[in-house]
Design a protein around this motif. Structure first.
Motif, PDB file in Angstrom:
ATOM      1  N   HIS A  83       0.823  -1.225   0.000  1.00  9.22           N
ATOM      2  CA  HIS A  83       0.000   0.000   0.000  1.00  9.22           C
ATOM      3  C   HIS A  83       0.855   1.273   0.000  1.00  9.22           C
ATOM      4  CE1 HIS A  83      -3.303  -2.742   0.730  1.00  9.22           C
ATOM      5  NE2 HIS A  83      -2.675  -3.205   1.792  1.00  9.22           N
ATOM      6  N   GLY A  84       1.905   1.248  -0.824  1.00  6.01           N
ATOM      7  CA  GLY A  84       2.723   2.442  -0.997  1.00  6.01           C
ATOM      8  C   GLY A  84       3.731   2.708   0.099  1.00  6.01           C
ATOM      9  N   ASP A  85       4.014   1.712   0.944  1.00  2.00           N
ATOM     10  CA  ASP A  85       4.967   1.890   2.048  1.00  2.00           C
ATOM     11  C   ASP A  85       6.392   1.818   1.494  1.00  2.00           C
ATOM     12  OD1 ASP A  85       6.664   1.646   4.257  1.00  2.00           O
ATOM     13  OD2 ASP A  85       5.181   0.541   5.432  1.00  2.00           O
ATOM     14  N   TYR A  86       7.044   2.967   1.389  1.00  3.30           N
ATOM     15  CA  TYR A  86       8.369   3.049   0.772  1.00  3.30           C
ATOM     16  C   TYR A  86       9.401   2.218   1.525  1.00  3.30           C
ATOM     17  CZ  TYR A  86      12.727   4.984  -1.028  1.00  3.30           C
ATOM     18  OH  TYR A  86      13.979   5.121  -1.586  1.00  3.30           O
ATOM     19  N   PHE A  87       9.410   2.304   2.845  1.00  6.05           N
ATOM     20  CA  PHE A  87      10.437   1.611   3.616  1.00  6.05           C
ATOM     21  C   PHE A  87      10.221   0.104   3.636  1.00  6.05           C
ATOM     22  CE2 PHE A  87      11.254   5.896   5.069  1.00  6.05           C
ATOM     23  CZ  PHE A  87      12.637   5.923   5.074  1.00  6.05           C
ATOM     24  N   ALA A  88       8.974  -0.339   3.591  1.00 10.43           N
ATOM     25  CA  ALA A  88       8.715  -1.774   3.469  1.00 10.43           C
ATOM     26  C   ALA A  88       9.270  -2.281   2.143  1.00 10.43           C
ATOM     27  CB  ALA A  88       7.219  -2.057   3.566  1.00 10.43           C
ATOM     28  N   MET A  89       9.108  -1.477   1.084  1.00 10.36           N
ATOM     29  CA  MET A  89       9.650  -1.849  -0.214  1.00 10.36           C
ATOM     30  C   MET A  89      11.175  -1.933  -0.168  1.00 10.36           C
ATOM     31  SD  MET A  89      10.369   0.036  -3.732  1.00 10.36           S
ATOM     32  CE  MET A  89      11.202   1.240  -2.859  1.00 10.36           C
ATOM     33  N   MET A  90      11.818  -0.970   0.497  1.00 12.14           N
ATOM     34  CA  MET A  90      13.280  -0.958   0.557  1.00 12.14           C
ATOM     35  C   MET A  90      13.821  -2.192   1.275  1.00 12.14           C
ATOM     36  SD  MET A  90      14.259   1.603  -1.182  1.00 12.14           S
ATOM     37  CE  MET A  90      15.999   1.447  -0.794  1.00 12.14           C
ATOM     38  N   GLU A  91      13.144  -2.602   2.343  1.00 13.98           N
ATOM     39  CA  GLU A  91      13.587  -3.795   3.067  1.00 13.98           C
ATOM     40  C   GLU A  91      13.462  -5.037   2.202  1.00 13.98           C
ATOM     41  OE1 GLU A  91      11.624  -4.023   6.850  1.00 13.98           O
ATOM     42  OE2 GLU A  91      12.260  -2.003   7.437  1.00 13.98           O
TER      43      GLU A  91
END
Length: 212
Positions: A83-91
């Motif tokens: 849902h657009g969570d940038y830091f979740a994507m980075m991890e």
């Protein structure tokens, strides 16, 4: 980039050239990699090579072009899932990068040998991403990310601040990836340092009460 003539080759021939290049770049550091050996492994003439590629760095561009496209699709999928969570994507991007290298010993060796040469790190975005000029552009990789991120999670929602965030976080990913292919046995410590760096970026180094 490879020439149009290269892209018009049959898929089997492109695959043979890619495998030949992978084999050579996995064998020795970039500076010692031999175009003659790539030509020999791919069973093509020297003249043909130079109608497909300008030099060794052009071959590097090709090798990582497909990986870059896959990474972009991965980032899009993760942002949709989270849902657009940038830091979740980075991890997840860190784990994806490690898994990609773990699945292929050749790819791990290629990364180690190719990125030991600083110009190649810059070439495929291991350094200097995003480029400073993206702030002036209407499109580009960072603009694309910006359109997918849930900006309500961010303290600053303008593109200039997001550009700075991407620059810092991608530098951490690049550094962590480089540490992994240099020291694959220290993955746990590298992952811990990566997550700590992401926490600093996510929450900031100062207490909230501080006046900045």
């Amino acid at each position: 980039m490879p020439t149009e003539r290269f892209y018009r080759l049959p898929e089997a021939k492109k695959h043979n050239i890619r495998e030949a290049a992978m084999k050579e770049f996995a064998r020795v550091p970039f500076e010692k990699a031999s175009i003659n050996q790539i030509i020999h492994n791919a069973d093509i003439s020297r003249g043909s090579f130079y109608t497909y590629f300008e030099d060794k760095q052009d071959v590097v561009r090709y090798l990582f072009e497909e990986s870059s496209n896959k990474m972009r699709k991965f980032c899009q999928h993760e942002l949709e899932e989270n849902h657009g969570d940038y830091f979740a994507m980075m991890e997840e991007l860190f784990e994806y990068s490690v898994k990609t290298m773990q699945e292929s010993e050749d790819m791990l060796n290629v990364a180690k040998n190719v990125f030991s040469y600083e110009e190649n790190a810059k070439l495929i975005g291991m350094q200097g991403f995003p480029s400073p000029e993206e702030a002036e552009k209407g499109d580009g990789p960072t603009r694309w990310l910006f359109s997918l991120v849930d900006k309500s999670r961010l303290r600053w929602t303008d593109f200039e601040h997001f550009l700075a965030l991407v620059g810092m976080s991608m530098t951490v990913v690049a550094l962590s990836a480089r540490q992994y292919y240099q020291y694959p046995g220290q993955l746990q410590a590298i992952r811990r340092n990566f997550l700590t760096s992401m926490q600093v970026l996510r929450y900031g180094a100062y207490r909230e009460a501080q006046n900045i």
